[in-house]
Design an enzyme around this catalytic site. Structure first.
Site, PDB file in Angstrom:
ATOM      1  N   LYS A  53       0.871  -1.205  -0.040  1.00 16.55           N
ATOM      2  CA  LYS A  53      -0.122  -0.148   0.008  1.00 16.55           C
ATOM      3  C   LYS A  53       1.442   1.014   0.335  1.00 16.55           C
ATOM      4  O   LYS A  53       0.464   2.221  -0.196  1.00 16.55           O
ATOM      5  CB  LYS A  53      -0.716  -0.220   1.534  1.00 16.55           C
ATOM      6  CG  LYS A  53      -2.036  -1.202   1.095  1.00 16.55           C
ATOM      7  CD  LYS A  53      -3.283  -0.556  -0.122  1.00 16.55           C
ATOM      8  CE  LYS A  53      -3.857  -1.726   0.211  1.00 16.55           C
ATOM      9  NZ  LYS A  53      -4.838  -1.586  -0.621  1.00 16.55           N
ATOM     10  N   SER A  78      -8.801  -0.544   6.870  1.00 13.88           N
ATOM     11  CA  SER A  78      -8.196  -0.973   8.515  1.00 13.88           C
ATOM     12  C   SER A  78      -6.999  -1.524   8.085  1.00 13.88           C
ATOM     13  O   SER A  78      -6.558  -1.778   9.666  1.00 13.88           O
ATOM     14  CB  SER A  78      -8.764  -2.377   8.058  1.00 13.88           C
ATOM     15  OG  SER A  78      -8.557  -3.270   6.506  1.00 13.88           O
ATOM     16  N   GLU A 204      -9.859 -13.757  -3.420  1.00  7.38           N
ATOM     17  CA  GLU A 204     -10.062 -13.397  -2.515  1.00  7.38           C
ATOM     18  C   GLU A 204     -10.843 -13.834  -1.761  1.00  7.38           C
ATOM     19  O   GLU A 204     -10.728 -15.132  -1.863  1.00  7.38           O
ATOM     20  CB  GLU A 204     -11.000 -12.242  -3.060  1.00  7.38           C
ATOM     21  CG  GLU A 204     -12.549 -12.989  -3.855  1.00  7.38           C
ATOM     22  CD  GLU A 204     -13.344 -12.141  -4.581  1.00  7.38           C
ATOM     23  OE1 GLU A 204     -13.354 -10.503  -4.531  1.00  7.38           O
ATOM     24  OE2 GLU A 204     -14.427 -12.270  -5.466  1.00  7.38           O
ATOM     25  N   GLY A 208     -15.264 -13.048   1.137  1.00  8.33           N
ATOM     26  CA  GLY A 208     -15.660 -11.986   0.917  1.00  8.33           C
ATOM     27  C   GLY A 208     -15.775 -11.991  -0.996  1.00  8.33           C
ATOM     28  O   GLY A 208     -14.560 -11.310  -1.354  1.00  8.33           O
ATOM     29  N   ASP A 210     -17.010 -10.701  -3.811  1.00  8.10           N
ATOM     30  CA  ASP A 210     -17.907 -10.060  -4.657  1.00  8.10           C
ATOM     31  C   ASP A 210     -17.405  -9.750  -6.152  1.00  8.10           C
ATOM     32  O   ASP A 210     -18.390  -9.296  -6.856  1.00  8.10           O
ATOM     33  CB  ASP A 210     -17.852  -8.685  -3.827  1.00  8.10           C
ATOM     34  CG  ASP A 210     -16.693  -7.799  -3.246  1.00  8.10           C
ATOM     35  OD1 ASP A 210     -16.150  -6.882  -4.425  1.00  8.10           O
ATOM     36  OD2 ASP A 210     -15.354  -8.310  -2.484  1.00  8.10           O
ATOM     37  N   SER A 304       0.905  -9.489  -0.340  1.00  5.25           N
ATOM     38  CA  SER A 304       1.236  -8.098  -0.449  1.00  5.25           C
ATOM     39  C   SER A 304       0.790  -7.360   1.149  1.00  5.25           C
ATOM     40  O   SER A 304       1.400  -6.207   1.702  1.00  5.25           O
ATOM     41  CB  SER A 304      -0.436  -8.496  -0.663  1.00  5.25           C
ATOM     42  OG  SER A 304      -1.505  -8.771   0.167  1.00  5.25           O
TER      43      SER A 304
END
Length: 317
Positions: A53, A78, A204, A208, A210, A304
């Site tokens: 990130k 988060s 994923e 979750g 989606d 990650s």
């Protein structure tokens, strides 16, 4: 805002040169044997602030005009984007405010505070973090830098896989953790430009899925906040900017449940001596769960992040 391209990824790489770590690529003979493939781990758990990130956050802050920097930056996260943006803001001498859920992992909260950010807490199951951040931005004039749905963020995140594909030639497969899609969409731009024959899979949490649902439906599907140990992927919907890139370029989306993530975390710790958070272990969990699909392949796996709560890490096996 202009849609991100590989040219914008390359520009982000120039911005990050000498600032972000060029993280190592690690291999493990024992993990190769378990999966039945040749695995190459891009260790973003060793990135500044402990996760990929930082790449997108620093890129986005660096692109802000001076007058907007003075008003500060604002994010909802988060943890990993919170830490990445807080460090990026600190390096630019810009004030940062982070909207974080009450149940965010304690190490991520502590690290965010250590970088000098102001933290505003919210309940992820009953409050809308975007609305909370919007109210603060309206009051303070701070610039919101979202965790994934922003062209500069996407471009910055794409630099991790660009490095991997430069360091390791002829990858058959890439496995990339998937929440809101910033890392995956940036990775897809890099792969399409640098290694177009490489199959790229997003991974994923099973709780979750989606993005998988969205791809099958052909439009963005929104779900309730998933209950999973993969806190970095507890998103309810893919981004408006990330979804078209994923839809057009991804090979497929795979899922991994929490037990698989605990197992993958344990293997990375014991076999490769790497501390990886649950979200960061999604790629290895998928490689193990789909051994037959990847047998004999050269597989790049993005780890990650490594910002894991010790209580969660203790459940790894």
């Amino acid at each position: 805002m202009t849609a991100p391209t590989y040219d914008s990824v390359a520009a982000a790489a120039a911005t990050l040169a000498g600032i972000a770590h060029r993280t190592p690529v690690v291999t493990s003979r024992l993990l190769d044997e378990i999966v039945g493939a040749r695995l190459f781990f891009k260790c973003e758990n060793l990135q500044r602030a402990g996760a990929f990130k930082f790449r997108g956050a620093y890129t986005a802050v660096s692109r802000l005009p001076a007058d907007r920097r003075r008003a500060g930056v604002l994010a909802y996260s988060s943890g990993n984007h919170a830490q990445g943006l807080s460090l990026a803001a600190c390096l630019h001498d810009v004030p940062a405010t982070i909207v974080m859920p009450y149940d965010a992992p304690a190490p991520k909260v502590a690290a965010t505070q250590a970088y000098g950010a102001t933290i505003v807490r919210y309940d992820r199951y009953s409050q809308d973090r975007v609305a909370v951040a919007g109210e603060i931005a309206d009051r303070t004039g701070a610039s919101i830098i979202p965790p994934f749905d922003h062209p500069d963020v996407i471009s910055g995140q794409g630099t991790a896989v660009a490095e991997l594909l430069t360091d390791v030639a002829d990858l058959d497969v890439l496995l990339v953790p998937l929440g809101g899609g910033g890392l995956l969409s940036g990775s897809l731009l890099s792969a399409a430009a640098l290694s177009p024959t490489t199959e790229v899979f997003g991974v994923e949490p099973a709780a979750g899925d989606d993005v998988l649902q969205s791809l099958r439906a052909g439009y963005i599907v929104e779900i309730p906040t998933p209950r999973t140990i993969a806190d970095g992927a507890q998103t309810t919907r893919v981004g408006d900017r990330t979804f078209p890139i994923i839809r057009d370029l991804v090979t497929d989306v795979l899922t991994a449940d929490d037990d698989a993530l605990r197992h993958a975390m344990g293997l990375l710790a014991t076999r490769a001596k790497l501390v990886v958070e649950p979200t960061g272990a999604l790629g290895l969990a998928a490689a193990i769960g789909h051994r037959e699909r990847f047998a004999g392949a050269r597989v790049g796996i993005v780890l990650s992040g490594g910002n894991v709560d010790t209580a969660v890490f203790a459940t790894a096996h």
